[in-house]
Design an enzyme around this catalytic site. Sequence first.
Site, PDB file in Angstrom:
ATOM      1  N   TYR A  53      34.066  42.380  40.170  1.00  0.00           N
ATOM      2  CA  TYR A  53      34.106  43.450  41.168  1.00  0.00           C
ATOM      3  C   TYR A  53      32.767  44.187  41.189  1.00  0.00           C
ATOM      4  CZ  TYR A  53      39.196  42.903  41.568  1.00  0.00           C
ATOM      5  OH  TYR A  53      40.457  42.421  41.781  1.00  0.00           O
ATOM      6  N   LEU A 212      49.422  45.628  51.565  1.00  0.00           N
ATOM      7  CA  LEU A 212      49.399  45.904  53.009  1.00  0.00           C
ATOM      8  C   LEU A 212      48.772  44.758  53.791  1.00  0.00           C
ATOM      9  CD1 LEU A 212      48.366  49.686  53.119  1.00  0.00           C
ATOM     10  CD2 LEU A 212      50.596  48.640  52.669  1.00  0.00           C
TER      11      LEU A 212
END
Length: 322
Positions: A53, A212
């Site tokens: 990341y 989502l």
Amino acid sequence: MKYTHLGRSGLQVSRLCLGTMNFGPKTGEEDSHRIMDEAREAGINFFDTANVYGWDNKGLTEEIVGRWFAQGGGRREATVIATKLYGSMGPGPNDTYLSALNIRQALDASLRRLQTDHIDLYQFHHIDRNTPWDEIWQAMETAVAQGKVIYNGSSNFAGWNIAEAQENARRRSFNGLISEQSIYNLVNRAVEREVIPAAQKYGLGLIPWSPLQGGLLGGILKAQDDGGRRAEGRVQDLLAKHRDQIQAYEELAAELEIEPGILALAWLLHQPAVSAPITGPRTAGQLDDALAALDIELDAETLEKLDAIFPGHKPAPEDYAW
């Protein structure tokens, strides 16, 4: 805050996991630290990151989390920190995957960036098809004996990968995996075929990522109608494919008087095997929305309506054979 055991382990984690993937690339360090402080105040004790990341600046996200830990005040002690290895962290042939050498090097590098002496949950970011499990588990047994790792988890594994890993660990009298981190949401329910049954069989807690579906379940049609940002790239393609379902979903959310993104998280919290969905806020406001999902109780009728809009899967082979 509500807590649950992560899989069959005695480790208790908050029902929401704070994802840090946006820290650095999309959210500056000061705001990232503020979000972590607010998450801690809300009772979230489970943070997820990965060595890759930071993307163009790999390792940056772990460094941001590490500098937050370094502020003291019990931050590290109160946090179950999960990180991952597998992705390439350098140009060398052993800077990627799950060889014993890369496990040792990647683990020590993550410990330095996170400014800690141990990783609570060390996860394999992907299956390594070319490294035998005996080598992987021997390396992890050493890391556990050294006190550098407490628990292991997987991410993006197939059901048979979980079974292979656990059977090999069992032969070695090693604990093996306690969690699996997979994409899981109302739109993408593929893990219901084999991954969730495998997780339940072997006592792994499920940590869903992308709850989502990249924003598709966050009220995207209403946002567009209100003049907000329009879908781009893969989300645009998914919206074109699922527009009718998303329209029905947003209408149901409005009928329930629940924001679509909150409803999507609440649905996950009602699913078997799910320990803690990952919420990856870019702002403190998005964290507040995620926390609201913890207070939502969905009745059987609402769950049936959601299943009608987004049909799920039976376990294999019933899903496709009977």
